[in-house]
Structures are given as structure tokens and as C-alpha cells.
Scaffold this motif. Structure first.
Motif, mmCIF file in Angstrom:
data_model
loop_
_atom_site.group_PDB
_atom_site.id
_atom_site.type_symbol
_atom_site.label_atom_id
_atom_site.label_comp_id
_atom_site.label_asym_id
_atom_site.label_seq_id
_atom_site.Cartn_x
_atom_site.Cartn_y
_atom_site.Cartn_z
ATOM 1 N N CYS A 87 7.451 3.055 -2.904
ATOM 2 C CA CYS A 87 7.390 1.961 -1.930
ATOM 3 C C CYS A 87 6.864 0.687 -2.587
ATOM 4 C CB CYS A 87 6.506 2.335 -0.748
ATOM 5 S SG CYS A 87 7.096 3.787 0.175
ATOM 6 N N MET A 88 7.104 -0.436 -1.916
ATOM 7 C CA MET A 88 6.646 -1.723 -2.431
ATOM 8 C C MET A 88 6.477 -2.699 -1.269
ATOM 9 S SD MET A 88 10.259 -2.664 -4.280
ATOM 10 C CE MET A 88 10.526 -0.936 -4.696
ATOM 11 N N LEU A 89 5.721 -3.755 -1.533
ATOM 12 C CA LEU A 89 5.528 -4.832 -0.571
ATOM 13 C C LEU A 89 6.177 -6.093 -1.131
ATOM 14 C CD1 LEU A 89 1.775 -4.226 0.318
ATOM 15 C CD2 LEU A 89 3.745 -3.740 1.788
ATOM 16 N N ARG A 90 7.019 -6.713 -0.333
ATOM 17 C CA ARG A 90 7.641 -7.986 -0.721
ATOM 18 C C ARG A 90 7.039 -9.095 0.133
ATOM 19 N NH1 ARG A 90 13.904 -9.435 -2.234
ATOM 20 N NH2 ARG A 90 13.684 -11.719 -2.133
ATOM 21 N N ILE A 91 6.506 -10.103 -0.531
ATOM 22 C CA ILE A 91 5.831 -11.208 0.147
ATOM 23 C C ILE A 91 6.577 -12.492 -0.161
ATOM 24 C CG2 ILE A 91 3.675 -12.532 0.283
ATOM 25 C CD1 ILE A 91 2.318 -9.802 -0.622
ATOM 26 N N GLU A 92 6.973 -13.184 0.891
ATOM 27 C CA GLU A 92 7.672 -14.465 0.774
ATOM 28 C C GLU A 92 6.947 -15.455 1.676
ATOM 29 O OE1 GLU A 92 10.400 -15.075 -1.090
ATOM 30 O OE2 GLU A 92 11.213 -13.074 -1.552
ATOM 31 N N GLY A 93 6.182 -16.372 1.078
ATOM 32 C CA GLY A 93 5.399 -17.298 1.880
ATOM 33 C C GLY A 93 4.363 -16.542 2.688
ATOM 34 N N ASN A 94 4.419 -16.701 4.018
ATOM 35 C CA ASN A 94 3.481 -15.992 4.889
ATOM 36 C C ASN A 94 4.072 -14.707 5.446
ATOM 37 O OD1 ASN A 94 1.352 -17.891 4.697
ATOM 38 N ND2 ASN A 94 2.422 -19.242 6.131
ATOM 39 N N GLY A 95 5.273 -14.340 4.976
ATOM 40 C CA GLY A 95 5.915 -13.128 5.462
ATOM 41 C C GLY A 95 5.725 -11.973 4.502
ATOM 42 N N ILE A 96 5.561 -10.784 5.053
ATOM 43 C CA ILE A 96 5.344 -9.588 4.235
ATOM 44 C C ILE A 96 6.128 -8.438 4.839
ATOM 45 C CG2 ILE A 96 3.187 -9.147 5.474
ATOM 46 C CD1 ILE A 96 2.166 -7.675 2.973
ATOM 47 N N SER A 97 6.791 -7.664 3.978
ATOM 48 C CA SER A 97 7.569 -6.529 4.466
ATOM 49 C C SER A 97 7.385 -5.344 3.543
ATOM 50 C CB SER A 97 9.050 -6.893 4.576
ATOM 51 O OG SER A 97 9.568 -7.326 3.327
ATOM 52 N N LEU A 98 7.454 -4.160 4.123
ATOM 53 C CA LEU A 98 7.386 -2.909 3.387
ATOM 54 C C LEU A 98 8.796 -2.454 3.052
ATOM 55 C CD1 LEU A 98 5.862 -0.321 2.383
ATOM 56 C CD2 LEU A 98 6.127 0.563 4.724
ATOM 57 N N ILE A 99 9.013 -2.085 1.796
ATOM 58 C CA ILE A 99 10.287 -1.527 1.344
ATOM 59 C C ILE A 99 10.027 -0.088 0.907
ATOM 60 C CG2 ILE A 99 12.143 -1.705 -0.360
ATOM 61 C CD1 ILE A 99 11.445 -4.716 -0.551
ATOM 62 N N GLY A 100 10.813 0.838 1.438
ATOM 63 C CA GLY A 100 10.647 2.236 1.053
ATOM 64 C C GLY A 100 10.732 3.151 2.255
ATOM 65 N N SER A 101 10.885 4.437 1.986
ATOM 66 C CA SER A 101 11.087 5.419 3.052
ATOM 67 C C SER A 101 9.786 6.010 3.573
ATOM 68 C CB SER A 101 11.999 6.548 2.548
ATOM 69 O OG SER A 101 11.409 7.195 1.427
ATOM 70 N N ARG A 102 8.669 5.692 2.956
ATOM 71 C CA ARG A 102 7.388 6.237 3.378
ATOM 72 C C ARG A 102 6.551 5.157 4.039
ATOM 73 N NH1 ARG A 102 6.031 9.456 -2.294
ATOM 74 N NH2 ARG A 102 7.572 11.111 -2.030
ATOM 75 N N PRO A 103 5.755 5.516 5.043
ATOM 76 C CA PRO A 103 4.935 4.499 5.709
ATOM 77 C C PRO A 103 3.763 4.035 4.851
ATOM 78 C CG PRO A 103 4.470 6.667 6.619
ATOM 79 C CD PRO A 103 5.621 6.848 5.664
ATOM 80 N N LEU A 104 3.280 2.865 5.181
ATOM 81 C CA LEU A 104 2.072 2.307 4.581
ATOM 82 C C LEU A 104 0.886 2.775 5.413
ATOM 83 C CD1 LEU A 104 1.375 0.085 2.338
ATOM 84 C CD2 LEU A 104 1.280 -1.530 4.245
ATOM 85 N N ARG A 105 -0.179 3.223 4.770
ATOM 86 C CA ARG A 105 -1.372 3.668 5.518
ATOM 87 C C ARG A 105 -2.405 2.550 5.461
ATOM 88 N NH1 ARG A 105 -2.776 7.907 8.313
ATOM 89 N NH2 ARG A 105 -4.882 8.760 8.376
ATOM 90 N N ILE A 106 -2.844 2.116 6.636
ATOM 91 C CA ILE A 106 -3.731 0.961 6.767
ATOM 92 C C ILE A 106 -5.139 1.415 7.115
ATOM 93 C CG2 ILE A 106 -4.177 -1.160 8.059
ATOM 94 C CD1 ILE A 106 -1.735 -1.337 6.266
ATOM 95 N N PHE A 107 -6.090 0.867 6.373
ATOM 96 C CA PHE A 107 -7.503 1.178 6.572
ATOM 97 C C PHE A 107 -8.279 -0.104 6.854
ATOM 98 C CE2 PHE A 107 -5.746 4.315 3.707
ATOM 99 C CZ PHE A 107 -6.267 5.516 4.146
#
Length: 233
Positions: free
Chosen positions: A194-214
Motif C-alpha cells: 500500500c501507499m499514500l499519494r498526496i497532492e496539495g491538501n488531498g491524500i488518498s490510499l492506494i492498495g487493497s489493504r486498509p490503513l490502520r489509524i491510531f
């Protein structure tokens, strides 16, 4: 600000950088040359690391120069049209980046809109500190401070697994310690592939697995690709 922050270079059973190279190609569309930072390499040479990355980047028609080939790495960073930072040991990477003035120089380029790609340790250094790396402190940097291009912390290679019979702390327990000591910080557990793509103030997760937030005071939660991550920005 444009960043592609990748959890890992290589999925199990695959060739080096094979799975993310299409995403890197798309992210670097129009770029013909990148400046590479190989300082996370410890058990192999910077030259060998450069060759390894160049072999994969040949597939997308991009030339790779490395900061270790120049007498003034920070000056080269300030001229770069795109910057790539590879994985390895985060402490070794940060120590050398601090010594060469690259923390500040690369952050200036990111702020100017120059594309940045990092994987593993290269994703860690885009965060405010290296404190959520998985690596051993084999060397001592000047401080734990890193670039702070994003406001949150990343834990790359995040996994939930706890081997049967293992009595030590899980990855989640380690991160819970971090947020207890740093209650205002978010930590993103970025799973492999998985990876995070950041463009300006926008952010998106790429990949088949979820991101775990703490975050301190909140139950850890899962965010899937396509769901909003604006709270991290």
C-alpha cells in the motif's frame, strides 16, 4: 506538495520495486530524471543501491542520479526536478541526511512542489520524526526530527500478526505507547503493498489493504481506499 509514500519496496515472492513501479511511473509522469538518496543502505554500498534502483527505473524511462556521487548533496537536492528516497535503516538514513543538510534542502523542494517518492525509511523521513520506524537505532542521529512534510506519523510494513507463543509487544502496542507519549499525533499503520499519494491538501490510499489509524483517546480504526483521509492533513 506532491508525495508518494510507499510502505515497502518488495512484496513477498516478487522482484524489487516491481509492485509499485507503475504507480511511481504515473506519479512521475513527465519527469526524465530523479535524484536518489541511498543513505538507508547499511550492508551494501550506495553504488549497489543506485544500480538496483536504476535497473527498475529503466522500465519507466527515468534516469537516476544519486546524492552520494556529489560533493554537495544539498546543492544537488535544491536543483532536482524530483527526489526519491529509498528504504533500509531509518536511523542511518536520518543521520546522514542531517549531516549533509538534506532534511532542510529536500523539504524546501517539496514545499516548492517538486515530486517526492519514498518507500519504507523514505516514507518515515517525510513525517515530523522517525519515532514510528520499525528499525533498530544502529547509529545516533543529531535528533529524531525529520522533514515534517506531512503532519502525521507513518508506520510502514504495518502488520497485526503476533506469532503464537510470542510474549513480546505487538506492533499495535508499540504504537499505542507512542501516541500515549504524543497525544496530539496521528499514526498511520501502512500495510505492505500500500501507499499514500498526496497532492496539495488531498491524500488518498492506494492498495487493497486498509490503513490502520491510531490517535490517543480513540479506538484504532481502519480506513479503506476511496474513503476520506482529510483528517490527516
Amino acid at each position: 506538495m506532491r508525495l508518494l509514500l510507499i510502505s515497502n519496496s518488495t512484496n513477498a515472492g516478487e522482484e524489487y520495486l516491481k509492485y509499485p513501479i507503475g504507480n511511481i511511473r504515473d506519479f512521475l509522469a513527465g519527469v526524465s530524471e530523479v535524484l536518489f538518496v541511498p543513505y538507508a543502505a547499511v550492508t551494501f554500498s550506495y553504488d549497489a543501491y543506485l544500480e538496483k534502483v536504476q535497473n527498475r527505473f529503466d522500465e519507466i524511462g527515468i534516469r537516476v542520479r544519486s546524492v552520494h556521487q556529489y560533493g554537495n548533496p544539498a546543492e544537488e537536492a535544491r536543483k532536482a526536478h524530483a527526489i526519491v528516497v529509498g528504504g533500509g535503516n531509518t536511523f542511518a538514513l536520518v543521520k546522514k541526511m542531517q549531516e549533509e543538510g538534506l532534511i532542510e534542502a529536500i523539504r524546501e523542494r517539496i514545499d516548492a512542489g517538486v515530486p517526492y517518492v519514498g518507500w519504507s525509511a523514505g516514507s518515515n523521513v517525510a513525517c515530523p520524526t522517525l519515532c514510528t520506524t520499525n528499525d533498530m537505532p544502529i547509529v545516533q542521529p543529531q535528533s529524531f526530527r525529520t522533514m515534517g512534510a506531512v503532519k502525521f506519523q507513518i508506520n510502514p510494513h504495518y502488520l497485526d500478526h503476533n506469532p503464537e507463543g510470542h510474549a513480546g509487544e505487538t506492533r499495535e502496542q508499540r504504537i499505542m505507547e507512542y501516541i500515549a507519549a504524543n497525544p496530539r499525533m496521528y499514526v498511520a499503520g501502512l500495510r505492505e503493498g500500500c501507499m499514500l499519494r498526496i497532492e496539495g491538501n488531498g491524500i488518498s490510499l492506494i492498495g487493497s489493504r486498509p490503513l490502520r489509524i491510531f490517535r490517543c483517546g480513540e479506538e484504532p480504526r481502519e480506513v479503506n481506499a476511496g474513503e476520506s483521509l482529510d483528517f490527516l492533513m
